[in-house]
Design a protein around this motif. Structure first.
Motif, PDB file in Angstrom:
ATOM      1  N   SER A 177      37.066  14.799  65.648  1.00 15.95           N
ATOM      2  CA  SER A 177      38.179  15.725  65.486  1.00 15.95           C
ATOM      3  C   SER A 177      38.395  16.512  66.762  1.00 15.95           C
ATOM      4  O   SER A 177      37.500  16.692  67.571  1.00 15.95           O
ATOM      5  CB  SER A 177      37.892  16.706  64.340  1.00 15.95           C
ATOM      6  OG  SER A 177      36.903  17.621  64.717  1.00 15.95           O
TER       7      SER A 177
ATOM      8  N   ALA B 139      39.320  19.955  49.932  1.00 18.07           N
ATOM      9  CA  ALA B 139      39.760  20.432  51.241  1.00 18.07           C
ATOM     10  C   ALA B 139      39.127  19.618  52.363  1.00 18.07           C
ATOM     11  O   ALA B 139      39.786  19.270  53.354  1.00 18.07           O
ATOM     12  CB  ALA B 139      39.423  21.912  51.404  1.00 18.07           C
ATOM     13  N   LEU B 140      37.843  19.288  52.213  1.00 20.15           N
ATOM     14  CA  LEU B 140      37.185  18.456  53.216  1.00 20.15           C
ATOM     15  C   LEU B 140      37.795  17.058  53.267  1.00 20.15           C
ATOM     16  O   LEU B 140      38.021  16.490  54.342  1.00 20.15           O
ATOM     17  CB  LEU B 140      35.690  18.367  52.913  1.00 20.15           C
ATOM     18  CG  LEU B 140      34.851  19.596  53.293  1.00 20.15           C
ATOM     19  CD1 LEU B 140      33.470  19.517  52.643  1.00 20.15           C
ATOM     20  CD2 LEU B 140      34.718  19.710  54.806  1.00 20.15           C
TER      21      LEU B 140
ATOM     22  N   ASP C 256      40.845  16.237  52.406  1.00 14.07           N
ATOM     23  CA  ASP C 256      42.188  16.337  52.985  1.00 14.07           C
ATOM     24  C   ASP C 256      42.138  16.450  54.500  1.00 14.07           C
ATOM     25  O   ASP C 256      42.990  15.898  55.214  1.00 14.07           O
ATOM     26  CB  ASP C 256      42.925  17.543  52.398  1.00 14.07           C
ATOM     27  CG  ASP C 256      43.436  17.297  50.985  1.00 14.07           C
ATOM     28  OD1 ASP C 256      43.363  16.140  50.518  1.00 14.07           O
ATOM     29  OD2 ASP C 256      43.911  18.261  50.349  1.00 14.07           O
ATOM     30  N   SER C 257      41.144  17.157  55.015  1.00 21.64           N
ATOM     31  CA  SER C 257      41.023  17.259  56.465  1.00 21.64           C
ATOM     32  C   SER C 257      40.696  15.902  57.073  1.00 21.64           C
ATOM     33  O   SER C 257      41.174  15.552  58.152  1.00 21.64           O
ATOM     34  CB  SER C 257      39.956  18.294  56.845  1.00 21.64           C
ATOM     35  OG  SER C 257      38.651  17.829  56.535  1.00 21.64           O
ATOM     36  N   TYR C 258      39.898  15.138  56.380  1.00 14.82           N
ATOM     37  CA  TYR C 258      39.526  13.799  56.843  1.00 14.82           C
ATOM     38  C   TYR C 258      40.743  12.881  56.901  1.00 14.82           C
ATOM     39  O   TYR C 258      40.931  12.135  57.862  1.00 14.82           O
ATOM     40  CB  TYR C 258      38.477  13.242  55.894  1.00 14.82           C
ATOM     41  CG  TYR C 258      37.878  11.916  56.270  1.00 14.82           C
ATOM     42  CD1 TYR C 258      36.784  11.832  57.119  1.00 14.82           C
ATOM     43  CD2 TYR C 258      38.394  10.727  55.742  1.00 14.82           C
ATOM     44  CE1 TYR C 258      36.212  10.613  57.437  1.00 14.82           C
ATOM     45  CE2 TYR C 258      37.823   9.510  56.062  1.00 14.82           C
ATOM     46  CZ  TYR C 258      36.735   9.456  56.910  1.00 14.82           C
ATOM     47  OH  TYR C 258      36.180   8.248  57.230  1.00 14.82           O
TER      48      TYR C 258
ATOM     49  N   GLU D 235      43.790  13.862  57.134  1.00 11.10           N
ATOM     50  CA  GLU D 235      44.884  14.560  57.811  1.00 11.10           C
ATOM     51  C   GLU D 235      46.083  14.720  56.876  1.00 11.10           C
ATOM     52  O   GLU D 235      47.223  14.399  57.214  1.00 11.10           O
ATOM     53  CB  GLU D 235      45.259  13.862  59.119  1.00 11.10           C
ATOM     54  CG  GLU D 235      44.141  13.932  60.153  1.00 11.10           C
ATOM     55  CD  GLU D 235      44.566  13.563  61.564  1.00 11.10           C
ATOM     56  OE1 GLU D 235      45.756  13.218  61.777  1.00 11.10           O
ATOM     57  OE2 GLU D 235      43.721  13.630  62.466  1.00 11.10           O
TER      58      GLU D 235
ATOM     59  N   GLU E  93      48.594  17.188  54.984  1.00 14.65           N
ATOM     60  CA  GLU E  93      49.163  18.522  55.165  1.00 14.65           C
ATOM     61  C   GLU E  93      49.316  19.219  53.809  1.00 14.65           C
ATOM     62  O   GLU E  93      49.388  18.560  52.763  1.00 14.65           O
ATOM     63  CB  GLU E  93      50.530  18.430  55.847  1.00 14.65           C
ATOM     64  CG  GLU E  93      50.481  17.822  57.245  1.00 14.65           C
ATOM     65  CD  GLU E  93      49.701  18.663  58.232  1.00 14.65           C
ATOM     66  OE1 GLU E  93      49.645  19.903  58.041  1.00 14.65           O
ATOM     67  OE2 GLU E  93      49.130  18.090  59.185  1.00 14.65           O
TER      68      GLU E  93
END
Length: 509
Positions: free
Chosen positions: A10, A356-357, A359-361, A363, A365
């Motif tokens: 990242s 949340a983790l 979703d970050s993986y 990407e 929004e």
């Protein structure tokens, strides 16, 4: 969970390097753009002779432009692809060395996003002083004619499909999901889908090198970016300058071995997390042994498979999303406290932390849209190597080996590797040794407990490269440069600024 051979770092994972390096360069490697492209094949000379028109990006200190490359290098007259480029010019003091291209991995990670969000402000000041920091979004990625496959809602559904099927019907649903994903890519991106391989992107980098007026390509690639850099060196050894390949891949491995090795890598990373977690009174996986922690995590996944838990929004936390959330935190030990909190929440039927983790993986929004990371990731991977598996039966036969590599993640990783079996474009690459005979010294960096690019890959790549030098970080996390080791940073800074590689086999902690 869908790793899709995802080898990435990242933009926020790197910290500022600790030590500054002094010393003078042996001189600039920059010449005129026309001279830098003089050796181009006749049918490619129009691309090597184009002029870049730089403009303000709207981001302070950065310039942007676009360049053209042939869509198909085998048929340069069949049309162009437009590729986005950004740079931040050398700040001084000190004599400018040239351009330093950066790539954060993926495949599918935006190099421009990485440059503007981190590299051009977070790399060591002496490096930024003497290099123009440059990034090109690879073909099919972000700003460079991105591959598109699914809508946001379709992607939400895709990420929740059960990837540890227990019965024939579930295996059928997973296969159908892979097929729908592939069909979506073909429908929305048919023109570029056969032309986003790593070899083609490496050739684009050589065109850019010439247009920047550099005789040699200087480059820092992380994770998948190491495969891209090594491919460039193999294609253009005489144009290879100072290459740092951090978190190295092994180009000689077939897809099934890559997936299985990565499975073992994430297991090793989880064992490090678990060993740290069980020492804490509030560890949600217990306070006894790492084996017990693994059993507790596997039970959580099994429970979520049977009954997903609320997250505070319309999506519930399924086993697949929970696994992805855990995987995301394995890339950087700085995420371990967040993971402990998220696991504790899931144990209380609050899945928001792991979601949340995940979703970050992916990407994802907040508005439900996704970056094209996962689409480009599949498109590149499925071109670069023949598929690991071509049928559910092939996966079933391989599951025991994957579960041996990781009792916690093995089954899901095995099934995730089926995705390329449905791909609409035939693979153009094969496993191969990458030697780059005649290239200048290349620094290969490996982290001993790297989850995504196991340390053995760095050892192998350094051994394959005729001029490879292995630099080892004994620690956790994915990649090493700029992540807190003064020993690593000092060695790489000296190489980038002075051209002096570290002693082969040097170890840091």
């Amino acid at each position: 969970m869908d790793t899709r051979r995802l080898l990435r770092i990242s933009a926020t994972a790197l910290g500022t390097a600790g030590l500054l390096i002094s010393g003078c360069s042996s001189g600039s490697s920059t010449t005129s753009a026309s001279a830098a492209g003089a050796s181009a094949p006749e049918d490619l000379k129009p691309y090597y002779a184009q002029k870049l028109s730089w403009r303000d990006c709207g981001v302070e200190g950065f310039q942007c432009t676009t360049m053209k490359a042939p869509l198909d290098y085998a048929q340069p007259d069949d049309g162009d692809i437009r590729l986005a480029v950004s740079r931040k010019k050398a700040t001084g003091p000190g004599k400018r060395i040239g351009s330093l291209l950066v790539n954060p991995g993926g495949p599918g990670g935006s190099a421009i996003g990485y440059l503007q969000g981190y590299a051009a402000i977070g790399y060591p000041a002496p490096v930024r002083a003497r290099y123009d920091m440059v990034a090109i979004d690879p073909r099919g990625v972000a700003r460079s004619e991105p591959v598109e496959c699914l809508t946001g809602k379709e992607m939400d559904a895709y990420t929740q499909v059960d990837q540890t099927p227990d019965e024939e019907a579930e295996a059928g649903k997973l296969s159908a999901a892979f097929q729908k994903f592939a069909n979506g890519c073909e429908k929305r991106s048919a023109r570029i889908l056969p032309h986003v391989s790593t070899v083609e992107t490496a050739r684009d980098m050589d065109v850019l090198r010439a247009l920047l007026g550099d005789e040699k390509l200087h480059y820092v690639g992380a994770s998948y970016g190491t495969f891209l850099g090594a491919t460039y060196a193999d294609l253009f050894p005489d144009r290879t300058g100072r290459l740092v390949l951090d978190g190295a891949m092994d180009p000689s491995l077939p897809a099934i071995d890559i997936n299985r090795d990565q499975t073992a890598g994430f297991e090793a990373a989880f064992q490090s997390f678990a060993a740290d977690c069980v020492k804490k009174e509030d560890c949600p996986l217990g306070t006894t042994t790492t084996d017990a922690a693994g059993t507790a995590l596997k039970k959580l996944f099994t429970d979520l498979d049977a009954k997903p838990v609320p997250t505070g929004e319309s999506r519930k936390l399924s086993e697949s999303l929970a696994t992805t959330g855990v995987i995301a935190a394995m890339y950087d030990e700085a995420a371990w406290p967040q993971l402990r909190e998220a696991l504790a929440g899931a144990g209380r039927s609050d899945g928001s932390g792991l979601l949340a983790l995940a979703d970050s993986y992916y990407e994802r929004e907040p508005n439900g849209s996704y970056a094209n990371l996962m689409f480009a990731n599949a498109a590149v991977n499925c071109l670069d190597l023949p598929p690991a598996f071509d049928s559910p039966d092939a996966v079933r036969k391989a599951v025991p080996g994957f579960e041996k590599a990781s009792p916690v993640f093995g089954r899901g990783f095995a099934w995730a590797a089926l995705n390329c079996g449905y791909w609409p474009a035939d693979a153009t690459g094969t496993p191969h040794r990458t030697e780059a005979e005649g290239a200048a010294p290349i620094v290969v960096v490996g982290t001993t407990r790297d989850p995504a690019t196991p340390y053995a890959w760095a050892e192998s790549l350094a051994d394959q490269l005729s001029s490879g030098t292995l630099l080892t970080y004994e620690g956790d996390g994915h990649t090493a440069y700029g992540r807190g080791s003064d020993c690593i940073d000092t060695a790489i800074n000296a190489y980038l600024l002075e051209g002096t590689p570290p002693e082969d086999g040097k170890k840091c902690s």
